[in-house]
Scaffold this motif. Structure first.
Motif, PDB file in Angstrom:
ATOM      1  N   VAL A 180       0.855  -1.191   0.000  1.00 58.44           N
ATOM      2  CA  VAL A 180       0.000   0.000   0.000  1.00 58.44           C
ATOM      3  C   VAL A 180       0.889   1.239   0.000  1.00 58.44           C
ATOM      4  O   VAL A 180       2.091   1.168   0.251  1.00 58.44           O
ATOM      5  N   TYR A 181       0.262   2.377  -0.287  1.00 56.08           N
ATOM      6  CA  TYR A 181       0.970   3.658  -0.258  1.00 56.08           C
ATOM      7  C   TYR A 181       0.500   4.477   0.946  1.00 56.08           C
ATOM      8  O   TYR A 181      -0.683   4.489   1.281  1.00 56.08           O
ATOM      9  N   ILE A 182       1.435   5.147   1.564  1.00 58.71           N
ATOM     10  CA  ILE A 182       1.093   6.013   2.693  1.00 58.71           C
ATOM     11  C   ILE A 182       0.641   7.365   2.155  1.00 58.71           C
ATOM     12  O   ILE A 182       1.412   8.079   1.513  1.00 58.71           O
ATOM     13  N   ARG A 183      -0.617   7.690   2.391  1.00 59.41           N
ATOM     14  CA  ARG A 183      -1.159   8.991   1.983  1.00 59.41           C
ATOM     15  C   ARG A 183      -0.834  10.057   3.040  1.00 59.41           C
ATOM     16  O   ARG A 183      -0.444  11.173   2.707  1.00 59.41           O
ATOM     17  N   PHE A 184      -1.053   9.682   4.295  1.00 59.54           N
ATOM     18  CA  PHE A 184      -0.785  10.590   5.413  1.00 59.54           C
ATOM     19  C   PHE A 184      -0.037   9.811   6.490  1.00 59.54           C
ATOM     20  O   PHE A 184      -0.442   8.706   6.858  1.00 59.54           O
ATOM     21  N   VAL A 185       1.032  10.388   6.980  1.00 57.97           N
ATOM     22  CA  VAL A 185       1.873   9.686   7.954  1.00 57.97           C
ATOM     23  C   VAL A 185       1.133   9.507   9.279  1.00 57.97           C
ATOM     24  O   VAL A 185       0.174  10.225   9.581  1.00 57.97           O
ATOM     25  N   GLY A 186       1.611   8.543  10.065  1.00 65.44           N
ATOM     26  CA  GLY A 186       1.136   8.373  11.433  1.00 65.44           C
ATOM     27  C   GLY A 186       2.235   8.798  12.399  1.00 65.44           C
ATOM     28  O   GLY A 186       3.317   9.218  11.992  1.00 65.44           O
ATOM     29  N   TYR A 187       1.954   8.653  13.683  1.00 62.09           N
ATOM     30  CA  TYR A 187       2.929   9.041  14.703  1.00 62.09           C
ATOM     31  C   TYR A 187       2.959   7.987  15.803  1.00 62.09           C
ATOM     32  O   TYR A 187       1.942   7.374  16.136  1.00 62.09           O
ATOM     33  N   ARG A 188       4.155   7.835  16.378  1.00 66.25           N
ATOM     34  CA  ARG A 188       4.324   6.889  17.474  1.00 66.25           C
ATOM     35  C   ARG A 188       5.264   7.488  18.513  1.00 66.25           C
ATOM     36  O   ARG A 188       6.096   8.344  18.209  1.00 66.25           O
ATOM     37  N   GLU A 189       5.111   7.011  19.736  1.00 63.22           N
ATOM     38  CA  GLU A 189       6.020   7.367  20.825  1.00 63.22           C
ATOM     39  C   GLU A 189       6.595   6.059  21.361  1.00 63.22           C
ATOM     40  O   GLU A 189       5.988   5.391  22.188  1.00 63.22           O
ATOM     41  N   GLY A 190       7.753   5.683  20.832  1.00 63.02           N
ATOM     42  CA  GLY A 190       8.298   4.373  21.171  1.00 63.02           C
ATOM     43  C   GLY A 190       7.384   3.288  20.630  1.00 63.02           C
ATOM     44  O   GLY A 190       7.068   3.244  19.440  1.00 63.02           O
ATOM     45  N   GLU A 191       6.908   2.410  21.512  1.00 62.92           N
ATOM     46  CA  GLU A 191       6.002   1.339  21.102  1.00 62.92           C
ATOM     47  C   GLU A 191       4.540   1.782  21.110  1.00 62.92           C
ATOM     48  O   GLU A 191       3.670   1.055  20.638  1.00 62.92           O
ATOM     49  N   HIS A 192       4.286   2.959  21.666  1.00 62.48           N
ATOM     50  CA  HIS A 192       2.907   3.444  21.755  1.00 62.48           C
ATOM     51  C   HIS A 192       2.513   4.150  20.458  1.00 62.48           C
ATOM     52  O   HIS A 192       3.177   5.098  20.026  1.00 62.48           O
ATOM     53  N   ILE A 193       1.438   3.684  19.820  1.00 61.96           N
ATOM     54  CA  ILE A 193       0.963   4.276  18.573  1.00 61.96           C
ATOM     55  C   ILE A 193       0.006   5.422  18.903  1.00 61.96           C
ATOM     56  O   ILE A 193      -1.056   5.207  19.496  1.00 61.96           O
TER      57      ILE A 193
END
Length: 209
Positions: A180-193
């Protein structure tokens, strides 16, 4: 005292005629505070000579001081451990408060932060767009996220295997592992999504990555 059939300090008070305060002075080794006749009464009550009494009181005083010192050291160590434990608990609470504050701020800005990397990618391809200056201003947000230890999940228009833990699909029929293609990025803090990256089978307008 047991050798003289005295079972308690109260019994010794009665047998010697000394007051409770005077016996406390004896126990603390302050025999200089007592008069000679008072020491003689105490010696008779214990069936000791005056010389034996003075010698024994000196030994008793030293022993009690050693016991008191050991008890004080133990108490100080216990207090030190309690203080250390409290400091650790306060630090944990402070860290949790900071984490909660960062996440609260992030969720308030989530829409902006999610769309910003995509806008930056478009500006890179079309530098004549009016949004160029706005993207430059928003770079400070990216620096803020880095200082918090937040990381991107993927990069804009990157092709990756679909992972339901990291990606939010635009349709329900995308299978795990499918490209798949990433349209909008996500964010994480270490292992926490914090938020998943939004993905699609295709890029906007049929664009190639």
């Amino acid at each position: 005292m047991k050798q003289a059939s005295i079972n308690s300090w109260k019994d010794l008070c009665q047998k010697s005629g000394l007051s409770t305060l005077q016996l406390h002075q004896v126990r603390r080794g302050e025999i200089g505070q007592l008069q000679l006749n008072q020491l003689q009464k105490l010696a008779r009550a214990l069936n000791w000579s005056l010389e034996d009494l003075i010698h024994s009181l000196g030994v008793l005083s030293t022993t009690e001081q050693m016991n008191t010192t050991a008890a004080d050291i133990t108490e100080v160590e216990q207090l030190r451990q309690q203080c250390q434990q409290l400091q650790e608990e306060l630090q944990q609470q402070l860290n949790q408060l900071r984490t909660n504050e960062r996440r609260s701020t992030f969720f308030q800005l989530q829409t902006l932060l999610t769309n910003y990397p995509t806008a930056r990618r478009i500006v890179q391809l079309k530098p004549d767009l009016p949004a160029k200056n706005l993207v430059a201003i928003l770079m400070s947000l990216e620096n803020l996220l880095k200082s918090w230890g937040y990381e991107f999940i993927g990069s804009v228009w990157e092709q990756v295997p679909y992972n339901p833990k990291l990606h939010q699909p635009d349709t329900d029929d995308i299978e795990s592992g499918e490209l798949v293609y990433i349209r909008f990025v996500g964010y994480r803090e270490g292992e926490h999504i914090l938020c998943r990256a939004k993905v699609s089978r295709t890029l906007p307008g049929g664009r190639k990555s």
